[in-house]
Design an enzyme around this catalytic site. Structure first.
Site, PDB file in Angstrom:
ATOM      1  N   PHE A   2       8.799  37.027   6.138  1.00 28.16           N
ATOM      2  CA  PHE A   2       8.025  38.274   5.737  1.00 28.16           C
ATOM      3  C   PHE A   2       6.535  38.381   6.371  1.00 28.16           C
ATOM      4  O   PHE A   2       6.253  39.299   7.027  1.00 28.16           O
ATOM      5  CB  PHE A   2       8.031  38.443   4.092  1.00 28.16           C
TER       6      PHE A   2
ATOM      7  N   GLY B  47      -1.086  17.837  13.308  1.00 25.63           N
ATOM      8  CA  GLY B  47      -0.928  17.266  14.336  1.00 25.63           C
ATOM      9  C   GLY B  47      -1.201  18.084  15.823  1.00 25.63           C
ATOM     10  O   GLY B  47      -1.978  17.722  16.474  1.00 25.63           O
TER      11      GLY B  47
ATOM     12  N   ASP C 146      12.755  23.449  13.748  1.00 21.99           N
ATOM     13  CA  ASP C 146      12.298  22.941  12.332  1.00 21.99           C
ATOM     14  C   ASP C 146      10.857  22.376  12.347  1.00 21.99           C
ATOM     15  O   ASP C 146      10.847  21.381  12.952  1.00 21.99           O
ATOM     16  CB  ASP C 146      13.252  22.094  12.001  1.00 21.99           C
TER      17      ASP C 146
ATOM     18  N   THR D 154       2.024  39.140  -2.756  1.00 22.91           N
ATOM     19  CA  THR D 154       2.010  40.285  -1.889  1.00 22.91           C
ATOM     20  C   THR D 154       3.445  40.960  -1.467  1.00 22.91           C
ATOM     21  O   THR D 154       4.492  40.221  -1.614  1.00 22.91           O
ATOM     22  CB  THR D 154       1.744  39.470  -0.119  1.00 22.91           C
TER      23      THR D 154
ATOM     24  N   ILE E  46       6.427  18.726  16.813  1.00 22.30           N
ATOM     25  CA  ILE E  46       6.248  20.227  17.360  1.00 22.30           C
ATOM     26  C   ILE E  46       5.787  20.247  18.880  1.00 22.30           C
ATOM     27  O   ILE E  46       4.515  19.594  18.883  1.00 22.30           O
ATOM     28  CB  ILE E  46       5.275  21.166  16.909  1.00 22.30           C
TER      29      ILE E  46
ATOM     30  N   TYR F 198      -7.519  16.231   7.350  1.00 25.87           N
ATOM     31  CA  TYR F 198      -7.646  16.532   8.837  1.00 25.87           C
ATOM     32  C   TYR F 198      -8.981  17.112   8.991  1.00 25.87           C
ATOM     33  O   TYR F 198      -9.405  16.827  10.104  1.00 25.87           O
ATOM     34  CB  TYR F 198      -6.306  17.377   9.116  1.00 25.87           C
TER      35      TYR F 198
ATOM     36  N   TYR G 283       7.541  23.607  -5.087  1.00 26.37           N
ATOM     37  CA  TYR G 283       6.833  24.199  -4.411  1.00 26.37           C
ATOM     38  C   TYR G 283       5.455  24.066  -4.528  1.00 26.37           C
ATOM     39  O   TYR G 283       4.590  24.074  -3.604  1.00 26.37           O
ATOM     40  CB  TYR G 283       7.181  25.735  -4.679  1.00 26.37           C
TER      41      TYR G 283
ATOM     42  N   ASP H 181      10.282  29.026  14.035  1.00 27.82           N
ATOM     43  CA  ASP H 181      10.830  29.366  12.902  1.00 27.82           C
ATOM     44  C   ASP H 181      12.466  28.534  12.897  1.00 27.82           C
ATOM     45  O   ASP H 181      12.989  28.609  14.123  1.00 27.82           O
ATOM     46  CB  ASP H 181      10.988  30.792  12.674  1.00 27.82           C
ATOM     47  N   ASN H 182      12.779  28.017  11.839  1.00 29.07           N
ATOM     48  CA  ASN H 182      14.384  27.531  12.063  1.00 29.07           C
ATOM     49  C   ASN H 182      15.238  28.605  11.155  1.00 29.07           C
ATOM     50  O   ASN H 182      16.380  28.155  10.918  1.00 29.07           O
ATOM     51  CB  ASN H 182      14.472  26.110  11.274  1.00 29.07           C
TER      52      ASN H 182
HETATM   53  P1  NAD Z   1       9.451  34.098   3.941  1.00 32.50           P
HETATM   54  O1  NAD Z   1      10.464  33.367   3.401  1.00 32.50           O
HETATM   55  O2  NAD Z   1       9.721  35.113   4.508  1.00 32.50           O
HETATM   56  O3  NAD Z   1       8.835  33.245   5.325  1.00 32.50           O
HETATM   57  C1  NAD Z   1       8.985  31.813   5.656  1.00 32.50           C
HETATM   58  C2  NAD Z   1       9.493  31.584   7.021  1.00 32.50           C
HETATM   59  O4  NAD Z   1       9.410  30.200   7.065  1.00 32.50           O
HETATM   60  C3  NAD Z   1      11.080  31.700   7.035  1.00 32.50           C
HETATM   61  O5  NAD Z   1      11.005  32.699   7.967  1.00 32.50           O
HETATM   62  C4  NAD Z   1      11.562  30.711   7.133  1.00 32.50           C
HETATM   63  O6  NAD Z   1      12.730  30.645   7.871  1.00 32.50           O
HETATM   64  C5  NAD Z   1      10.578  29.544   7.717  1.00 32.50           C
HETATM   65  N1  NAD Z   1      10.504  28.052   7.469  1.00 32.50           N
HETATM   66  C6  NAD Z   1      10.924  27.601   6.308  1.00 32.50           C
HETATM   67  N2  NAD Z   1      11.156  26.273   6.467  1.00 32.50           N
HETATM   68  C7  NAD Z   1      10.767  25.872   7.868  1.00 32.50           C
HETATM   69  C8  NAD Z   1      10.894  24.746   8.775  1.00 32.50           C
HETATM   70  N3  NAD Z   1      11.222  23.619   8.197  1.00 32.50           N
HETATM   71  N4  NAD Z   1      10.624  25.211  10.003  1.00 32.50           N
HETATM   72  C9  NAD Z   1      10.380  26.274  10.644  1.00 32.50           C
HETATM   73  N5  NAD Z   1      10.518  27.491   9.898  1.00 32.50           N
HETATM   74  C10 NAD Z   1      10.620  27.432   8.576  1.00 32.50           C
HETATM   75  O7  NAD Z   1       8.326  33.913   3.265  1.00 32.50           O
HETATM   76  P2  NAD Z   1       7.031  34.487   3.137  1.00 32.50           P
HETATM   77  O8  NAD Z   1       6.725  35.465   1.716  1.00 32.50           O
HETATM   78  O9  NAD Z   1       6.688  35.327   4.491  1.00 32.50           O
HETATM   79  O10 NAD Z   1       5.924  33.509   2.924  1.00 32.50           O
HETATM   80  C11 NAD Z   1       5.171  32.869   4.117  1.00 32.50           C
HETATM   81  C12 NAD Z   1       4.316  31.987   3.687  1.00 32.50           C
HETATM   82  O11 NAD Z   1       3.261  32.434   2.889  1.00 32.50           O
HETATM   83  C13 NAD Z   1       4.700  30.710   2.893  1.00 32.50           C
HETATM   84  O12 NAD Z   1       4.172  29.628   3.274  1.00 32.50           O
HETATM   85  C14 NAD Z   1       4.493  30.969   1.392  1.00 32.50           C
HETATM   86  O13 NAD Z   1       4.443  29.918   0.768  1.00 32.50           O
HETATM   87  C15 NAD Z   1       3.151  31.794   1.463  1.00 32.50           C
HETATM   88  N6  NAD Z   1       3.027  32.664   0.395  1.00 32.50           N
HETATM   89  C16 NAD Z   1       3.605  33.840   0.301  1.00 32.50           C
HETATM   90  C17 NAD Z   1       3.338  34.762  -0.741  1.00 32.50           C
HETATM   91  C18 NAD Z   1       3.853  36.093  -0.842  1.00 32.50           C
HETATM   92  O14 NAD Z   1       3.705  36.865  -1.828  1.00 32.50           O
HETATM   93  N7  NAD Z   1       4.849  36.328  -0.108  1.00 32.50           N
HETATM   94  C19 NAD Z   1       2.441  34.235  -1.580  1.00 32.50           C
HETATM   95  C20 NAD Z   1       2.077  32.877  -1.590  1.00 32.50           C
HETATM   96  C21 NAD Z   1       2.167  32.199  -0.577  1.00 32.50           C
END
Ligand code: NAD
Length: 314
Positions: A12, A102, A56, A175, A61, A159, A145, A32-33
């Site tokens: 998202f 890294g 992943d 959000t 990377i 880092y 989490y 993205d995975n």
């Molecule tokens: P989302 O689930 O839509 O997006 C997360 C993405 O990370 C996904 O596309 C998923 O496939 C990818 N992913 C997960 N594990 C992975 C891995 N090991 N390797 C590669 N890709 C991987 O969630 P989002 O709402 O877009 O959140 C994105 C980031 O923002 C996250 O880190 C989340 O903790 C942080 N965040 C979001 C919100 C919110 O309100 N949306 C609030 C606080 C923090």
């Protein structure tokens, strides 16, 4: 020309960030995975300056050539997702952040961690300022989490302090906007499809818990400004406009002109009772504050869900 790597780029927030960076003229690699993200979030971005890499990020990377900015967004983010994917969540917060840092070190790139207001847990201080250390239950179900993100913050500061990496930490508050998944368990993408289908709106508990919702465009602007700043401490980015979940559900019903009724479901374990960002740091350091009113953002999001649902029906 600047080159950005966005981990979690098919999610998202990551997909909105990729779009924003392309509009700023960057070359963008979305990595993205597809654990919780989807290609449909980014297929409209395909072009000369955009590349998708399925990988992943808990594994090494590799990127050829220079990288100027690493935006580390990979992680399951909705409570439903991380409760179903606890080990993956801990791994991407720990190992994934290690690999992303890294890469930033190797490429001499600036790095930003997408952290979360969940580092404050069920807060004893309200609104939450960056100086508050939080009230997190490490062994509760949500600990997978919250603690992953707290570890990720500690690793990022290590880092910065010990390896000199130009790091930033954004603490993102709730959000919302287009491209949220209807079944991800978060309040807004759950309520809107329920309201559009005139089905019961399911709130947790009596809905008196509060949240503060930020429209995605405002959030991405704040995150971009933070990355471009020289500030290394965590910064809250969110909208301080606080409301109860029940008020939010009533607004969704009104704006969708729905006949849905509100029904109560059991409150999840350790569900925070209140949540509101103190954004004084973002205002002062980044000259940033949200601009999009809640009802305006909600109307845009409802329009997107309406379009998606009618496309799926036809
Ligand atoms: P989302 O689930 O839509 O997006 C997360 C993405 O990370 C996904 O596309 C998923 O496939 C990818 N992913 C997960 N594990 C992975 C891995 N090991 N390797 C590669 N890709 C991987 O969630 P989002 O709402 O877009 O959140 C994105 C980031 O923002 C996250 O880190 C989340 O903790 C942080 N965040 C979001 C919100 C919110 O309100 N949306 C609030 C606080 C923090």
């Amino acid at each position: 020309m600047a080159k950005s790597l966005v981990t979690g780029g098919a999610g998202f927030l990551g997909s909105h960030l990729c779009e924003y960076l392309l509009n700023k003229g960057h070359h963008v690699i979305a990595m993205d995975n597809l654990l919780t993200g989807t290609i449909s979030n980014i297929e409209h971005l395909q072009g000369e300056r955009f590349k998708f890499v399925k990988h992943d990020v808990t594994e090494y990377i590799y990127i050829a050539g220079k990288v100027d900015f690493v935006w580390h967004f990979a992680s399951p983010a909705s409570p439903l997702d991380y409760l179903q994917l606890p080990i993956q969540t801990l791994k991407v917060g720990a190992l994934g952040t290690h690999k992303a840092l890294g890469l930033a070190l190797e490429k001499n790139a600036a790095f930003i961690l997408a952290s979360t207001s969940e580092v404050y847990g069920d807060p004893m201080i309200h609104p939450q300022h960056e100086s508050y250390w939080g009230n997190v239950n490490p062994v509760g179900p949500r600990g997978v989490y919250d603690e992953a993100k707290r570890f990720a913050e500690a690793l990022t500061m290590a880092y910065h302090r010990y390896k000199g990496v130009d790091t930033k930490i954004v603490r993102i508050f709730n959000t919302y906007g287009p491209r949220m998944r209807p079944n991800d368990g978060r309040a807004i993408p759950t309520f809107i499809p329920q309201a559009l289908a005139n089905k019961p709106i399911t709130i947790f508990g009596d809905g008196s818990q509060t949240r503060s919702f930020c429209y995605v465009d405002d959030l991405i602007e704040g995150i971009y400004r933070l990355m471009m700043s020289a500030y290394h401490e965590p910064v809250n980015i969110g909208n301080p406009c606080e409301m109860t979940i029940r008020q939010m559900a009533e607004t969704v019903i009104r704006l969708t002109d729905s006949s849905s009724k509100i029904v109560e479901k059991p409150l999840p374990v350790d569900d925070p009772k209140v949540r509101q960002p103190n954004i004084a740091t973002a205002k002062q350091i980044l000259d940033w504050e949200p601009r999009i009113e809640f009802e305006e953002g909600l109307c845009r999001t409802i329009a997107w869900f309406r379009h998606k649902m009618s496309a799926e029906e036809s």
